[in-house]
Design an enzyme around this catalytic site. Sequence first.
Site, PDB file in Angstrom:
ATOM      1  N   ASN A 187       0.820  -1.218   0.000  1.00 64.29           N
ATOM      2  CA  ASN A 187       0.000   0.000   0.000  1.00 64.29           C
ATOM      3  C   ASN A 187       0.855   1.269   0.000  1.00 64.29           C
ATOM      4  O   ASN A 187       0.609   2.191  -0.777  1.00 64.29           O
ATOM      5  CB  ASN A 187      -0.945   0.006   1.202  1.00 64.29           C
ATOM      6  N   GLU A 198      -7.370  15.543 -36.528  1.00 64.02           N
ATOM      7  CA  GLU A 198      -8.657  14.994 -36.069  1.00 64.02           C
ATOM      8  C   GLU A 198      -8.435  14.008 -34.920  1.00 64.02           C
ATOM      9  O   GLU A 198      -9.227  13.945 -33.972  1.00 64.02           O
ATOM     10  CB  GLU A 198      -9.378  14.311 -37.223  1.00 64.02           C
ATOM     11  N   HIS A 238     -16.982  33.947 -32.036  1.00 64.06           N
ATOM     12  CA  HIS A 238     -18.179  33.233 -32.511  1.00 64.06           C
ATOM     13  C   HIS A 238     -17.971  32.698 -33.922  1.00 64.06           C
ATOM     14  O   HIS A 238     -18.924  32.519 -34.675  1.00 64.06           O
ATOM     15  CB  HIS A 238     -19.425  34.130 -32.481  1.00 64.06           C
ATOM     16  N   SER A 291      -8.066   9.555 -49.209  1.00 63.51           N
ATOM     17  CA  SER A 291      -9.275   8.742 -49.097  1.00 63.51           C
ATOM     18  C   SER A 291      -9.097   7.482 -49.922  1.00 63.51           C
ATOM     19  O   SER A 291      -8.416   7.486 -50.946  1.00 63.51           O
ATOM     20  CB  SER A 291     -10.455   9.567 -49.617  1.00 63.51           C
ATOM     21  N   LYS A 341      -8.428  13.797 -52.158  1.00 62.42           N
ATOM     22  CA  LYS A 341      -8.484  14.214 -50.755  1.00 62.42           C
ATOM     23  C   LYS A 341      -7.114  14.357 -50.084  1.00 62.42           C
ATOM     24  O   LYS A 341      -6.203  13.570 -50.313  1.00 62.42           O
ATOM     25  CB  LYS A 341      -9.323  13.208 -49.941  1.00 62.42           C
TER      26      LYS A 341
HETATM   27  N1  ARG Z   1      -1.151  -3.748  -7.379  1.00 64.36           N
HETATM   28  C1  ARG Z   1      -1.660  -3.032  -6.264  1.00 64.36           C
HETATM   29  C2  ARG Z   1      -2.071  -1.638  -6.701  1.00 64.36           C
HETATM   30  O1  ARG Z   1      -1.685  -1.258  -7.736  1.00 64.36           O
HETATM   31  C3  ARG Z   1      -0.614  -2.926  -5.206  1.00 64.36           C
HETATM   32  C4  ARG Z   1      -1.162  -2.728  -3.841  1.00 64.36           C
HETATM   33  C5  ARG Z   1      -1.865  -3.954  -3.402  1.00 64.36           C
HETATM   34  N2  ARG Z   1      -2.165  -3.867  -2.015  1.00 64.36           N
HETATM   35  C6  ARG Z   1      -2.969  -4.748  -1.410  1.00 64.36           C
HETATM   36  N3  ARG Z   1      -3.164  -4.579  -0.169  1.00 64.36           N
HETATM   37  N4  ARG Z   1      -3.537  -5.722  -2.068  1.00 64.36           N
HETATM   38  O2  ARG Z   1      -2.757  -0.923  -6.030  1.00 64.36           O
END
Ligand code: ARG
Length: 462
Positions: A113, A293, A159, A280, A286
Amino acid sequence: MAESEKSWEKRLSGQIDELAVDFVESLSYDRRLYKYDIVGSIAHAEMLAGQKLITRDELAAIKQGLYEISDEISAGTFQFNKRHEDIHMAVEDALIKKIGDPGRKLHTGRSRNDQVATDMRLWMRDEIELMQARITLLQKALVGLAARHSDDLMPAYTHLQRAQPAVIGAYLVSFVEQLARDFTRLKDCRLRLNICPLGAGAVAGSTLPLDRQKTRELLGFTDIAWNAIDAVGDRDFCAEFIFDCSLIAAHLSRLAEDWILYASSEFGFIRIDDAYCTSSSMMPQKRNPDMLELIRGKTGSVYGALVAMLTILKAQPSTYNRDLQEDKIHVFNAADTVDACLEMAAAIVANTAFNTGHIGAGLDAGFLDATALAEYLVRQGVPFRQAHGVVGTLVAACETQDKRLADLTLEEFKSACDAVEQDIYDSLTPAKVAAAYVTEGAAGPAQTKAAIAYWRDRLKVQ
Ligand code: ARG
């Protein structure tokens, strides 16, 4: 069902469904974070050694192993296995296979995390610099083209109706200004994102004596994230970055829209080099501005990324949830799309010619000097609202006789307004009007030359 290869196989049954393996993996798109993951791991390991949570020998083994993994990934010889879910697990598993027990200590005091939040910030810091470099290249191309047209006039539209005369260079510099705001917006984003989540762990920190300032310093972050609970769930920087990308895309899309129109036979203002047109399959004559685009069309995908990112964040319970894994899809998509569009736009700008002859020949249409004529009357003491009415009447008269304002006789002018003198003709025709602009930032040749000089200096154009 197959055997799991993950560290949590002791907690879970070890049985997994292939469908779930494919569904949960992010390795297919987060492997591009590998260098940042490895750099983050080295900093984390250095810190662990500094805190005596691992030995110096273990640190040396970890670093050596990570260097080798980095080389293998960049050489394309690394065997990725989607069972590892993501780049973090892939690198850690490879490290353990290489060096054994020291590898098993790397994740001490760390969670994916805080790890993934760190990787994304490290990646984005570099990405912003690359994007800024592309912005600068496009600005230089625009300034280069502007310098070739610092005297040539075009109609400025509001405009999409003819409004006032403008130097072509001033029109081009208008995009340089927009891009300068994009540049500084990214700079702001980079300042705010440059904080270190490492040490937040899974959500609430650690009972181990981690030195968060040490990893912060090693990774070049300006501060640490001061609340662990916030740190693991914060993806504000992702939303902000994609918003910045969205405005860049909007600016490029407006340029593209203008130039698609300008390249039409109806306008005939520009000729885009053949290299940036397609033809085209059916109509042999064209020359289609497909690159422009696509720049316009790809804006939709960047906006889509923004809406997706904001929606992912909406009503998610606090802290980390797997929803956040999806951030990368949209952040990478926005970055890659905008990078490609910036590059393409710079190439098109460098290879487009303004048809000054054709534009100049058409400048008499549309009464581009009407506002300047009203301002002449103001200088003669006529209140502006009254002057506006006088010129409106004259324009309506000219229209029925297919004349320019400059074609009216002094008597005709005088019968509309007795404040008119012979010098009225100095305020008529687009060229005289543009030369007479006096306000800062106006679209005349003098202001445009000053603006080009300013931007040449600021962008360090040789
Ligand atoms: N692959 C996960 C992500 O991108 C990594 C973190 C995963 N954490 C967990 N507690 N499962 O967020």
